[in-house]
Design a protein around this motif. Structure first.
Motif, short mmCIF file in Angstrom:
data_model
loop_
_atom_site.label_atom_id
_atom_site.label_comp_id
_atom_site.label_asym_id
_atom_site.label_seq_id
_atom_site.Cartn_x
_atom_site.Cartn_y
_atom_site.Cartn_z
N SER A 36 0.81 -1.22 0.00
CA SER A 36 0.00 0.00 0.00
C SER A 36 0.85 1.26 0.00
CB SER A 36 -0.95 0.02 1.20
OG SER A 36 -0.24 0.34 2.38
N PHE A 37 2.06 1.18 0.51
CA PHE A 37 2.88 2.38 0.39
C PHE A 37 4.12 2.15 -0.44
CE2 PHE A 37 6.02 1.46 3.66
CZ PHE A 37 5.34 0.68 4.58
N GLY A 38 3.99 1.22 -1.39
CA GLY A 38 5.00 1.12 -2.44
C GLY A 38 6.30 0.42 -2.10
N LEU A 39 6.37 -0.26 -0.97
CA LEU A 39 7.60 -0.98 -0.68
C LEU A 39 7.66 -2.28 -1.48
CD1 LEU A 39 10.18 -1.21 1.02
CD2 LEU A 39 8.88 -2.69 2.55
N LEU A 40 6.50 -2.90 -1.64
CA LEU A 40 6.42 -4.10 -2.46
C LEU A 40 5.64 -3.79 -3.73
CD1 LEU A 40 5.56 -6.86 0.18
CD2 LEU A 40 7.79 -6.31 -0.79
N ARG A 41 5.90 -4.61 -4.72
CA ARG A 41 5.21 -4.48 -5.99
C ARG A 41 4.31 -5.71 -6.11
NH1 ARG A 41 8.34 -4.80 -11.71
NH2 ARG A 41 7.03 -3.43 -12.94
N GLU A 42 3.07 -5.47 -6.40
CA GLU A 42 2.10 -6.56 -6.49
C GLU A 42 1.97 -7.00 -7.94
OE1 GLU A 42 -1.71 -6.42 -3.99
OE2 GLU A 42 -2.46 -6.26 -6.03
N LEU A 43 2.21 -8.27 -8.20
CA LEU A 43 2.18 -8.76 -9.58
C LEU A 43 1.11 -9.82 -9.75
CD1 LEU A 43 6.03 -9.35 -9.83
CD2 LEU A 43 4.79 -7.43 -10.85
N THR A 44 0.35 -9.73 -10.81
CA THR A 44 -0.58 -10.82 -11.14
C THR A 44 -0.21 -11.41 -12.48
OG1 THR A 44 -2.05 -8.96 -11.51
CG2 THR A 44 -2.77 -10.61 -9.93
N PHE A 45 0.04 -12.68 -12.50
CA PHE A 45 0.37 -13.34 -13.76
C PHE A 45 -0.87 -14.07 -14.26
CE2 PHE A 45 4.66 -13.29 -11.61
CZ PHE A 45 5.04 -12.13 -12.26
N ALA A 46 -0.85 -15.37 -14.33
CA ALA A 46 -2.02 -16.04 -14.90
C ALA A 46 -2.52 -17.18 -14.03
CB ALA A 46 -1.68 -16.56 -16.30
N GLU A 47 -1.86 -17.43 -12.92
CA GLU A 47 -2.22 -18.63 -12.14
C GLU A 47 -3.27 -18.40 -11.08
OE1 GLU A 47 0.33 -16.67 -11.66
OE2 GLU A 47 2.09 -17.82 -11.02
N GLY A 48 -3.82 -17.21 -11.00
CA GLY A 48 -4.89 -17.00 -10.05
C GLY A 48 -4.47 -16.60 -8.65
N HIS A 49 -3.21 -16.26 -8.46
CA HIS A 49 -2.84 -15.68 -7.18
C HIS A 49 -1.75 -14.64 -7.39
CE1 HIS A 49 -0.30 -19.39 -7.47
NE2 HIS A 49 0.63 -18.48 -7.29
N LYS A 50 -1.65 -13.74 -6.42
CA LYS A 50 -0.72 -12.63 -6.58
C LYS A 50 0.69 -12.98 -6.14
CE LYS A 50 -4.39 -9.27 -5.86
NZ LYS A 50 -5.13 -8.55 -4.81
N HIS A 51 1.64 -12.28 -6.71
CA HIS A 51 3.03 -12.42 -6.31
C HIS A 51 3.54 -11.05 -5.87
CE1 HIS A 51 4.43 -16.48 -7.80
NE2 HIS A 51 3.14 -16.45 -8.10
N TYR A 52 4.55 -11.08 -5.04
CA TYR A 52 5.10 -9.82 -4.54
C TYR A 52 6.62 -9.82 -4.65
CZ TYR A 52 0.47 -9.30 -2.52
OH TYR A 52 -0.88 -9.20 -2.37
N GLU A 53 7.16 -8.66 -4.91
CA GLU A 53 8.61 -8.51 -4.94
C GLU A 53 8.98 -7.15 -4.39
OE1 GLU A 53 9.60 -8.83 -9.11
OE2 GLU A 53 9.04 -6.75 -9.49
N LEU A 54 10.20 -7.03 -3.88
CA LEU A 54 10.69 -5.75 -3.39
C LEU A 54 10.74 -4.79 -4.56
CD1 LEU A 54 13.77 -5.66 -1.00
CD2 LEU A 54 11.44 -4.89 -0.62
N LYS A 55 10.29 -3.58 -4.34
CA LYS A 55 10.34 -2.61 -5.42
C LYS A 55 11.64 -1.83 -5.29
CE LYS A 55 7.40 0.87 -7.49
NZ LYS A 55 6.08 1.49 -7.34
N GLN A 56 12.60 -2.19 -6.09
CA GLN A 56 13.88 -1.50 -6.06
C GLN A 56 13.94 -0.55 -7.22
OE1 GLN A 56 15.71 -5.41 -5.99
NE2 GLN A 56 17.03 -4.65 -4.35
#
Lengths: 146, 146
Positions: B69-89
């Motif tokens: 919510s404050f941009g530390l992580l990046r929320e990714l949706t691909f195709a498998e029906g669940h979200k992924h997260y990564e550090l936003k560098q």
DNA sequence: TTTCGTGCAAACCATTTGCAGCAGC
DNA sequence: GCTGCTGCAAATGGTTTGCACGAAA
């Protein structure tokens, strides 16, 4: 609508799928949709019932998946936890800006990004199906009401 | 790790949130992740348990949402029906190519697309948070095994 | 006549939430 | 001590699926 001359139906038949009234209705609805409008499975279901076609929600899901699988529909995921679908018209490539606050979406045309996707995909030896550029942010309206 | 000097913890405190062991663990895990790896809520949960930290799945979900919510992580949706997260560098903007057959993902660096997103967003008066360019296709491996 | 497609309801699965107890600050 | 955070289990909501029947080819 003359089924035998519709390339979509030819495409279905070629792949061993059948032409059913349900599939005709769904295709028709997507074709009559104003430019840039996309529907979720449930919205499609509601619309069909409003129009007097009693197609089940399960069939809506199955058909959306089928039509997406060979590129007739474009599957979009925004931020609200369900997918949206739109007719993939190669003539009008466009992308989306999504407001993470109110979930509204804005479209912008772009032929350029489409090409970039193709190019990058090819470079990595992928057979490209669709390229999607999404911009997440806060829309002007939500910026005011904060 | 000196909490008081970590800008992320400062950021949390500033917003009235608390620094808990669970949040420290989650942040630490994301920071130690090899470049380009992204986790789902469940994968994060499993990893924490493997490392001996008993954090609940609910907390994993809550923390991922908070940090996104404050941009530390990046929320990714691909195709498998669940979200992924990564550090936003911010130093390493990159985008994804996704195989719709085996769900594998490939990354490619790109500063250019990041800028385009900013530009287009501004033109439409959006306050841009993240731009994501996704290419969907069939990966070389899956093209062979067909 | 042989499959495939549909409708229904139940199942699934990722995610969210109510609540009571615990812990930052 | 106040209030936010956590764990647990139950609830939610979008999507999928098993099965029996009906329909396309």
């Amino acid at each position: 609508m003359v089924k035998s001359f519709d390339p979509v139906f030819d495409n279905l038949r070629k792949r061993g799928h059948r032409i059913t009234p349900q599939r005709e209705v769904i295709l028709q609805i997507f074709r009559q949709l104003p430019n840039g409008v996309h529907l979720s499975a449930d919205e499609l279901y509601v619309k069909m019932n409003e129009l007097g076609y009693n197609v089940s929600l399960a069939t809506a899901y199955r058909t959306l998946k089928l039509l997406s699988s060979f590129g007739l529909l474009r599957e979009l995921t925004f931020a609200e936890g369900h997918k949206h679908y739109e007719l993939k018209q190669d003539s009008l490539p466009h992308q989306h800006i999504i407001c993470v606050n109110c979930n509204s979406t804005l479209e912008f045309e772009d032929h350029f990004l489409e090409e970039i996707g193709q190019k990058i995909g090819l470079k990595h030896h992928f057979q490209v199906i669709d390229s999607q550029f999404k911009i997440f942010g806060i829309c002007p309206n939500c910026q005011l009401n904060k």
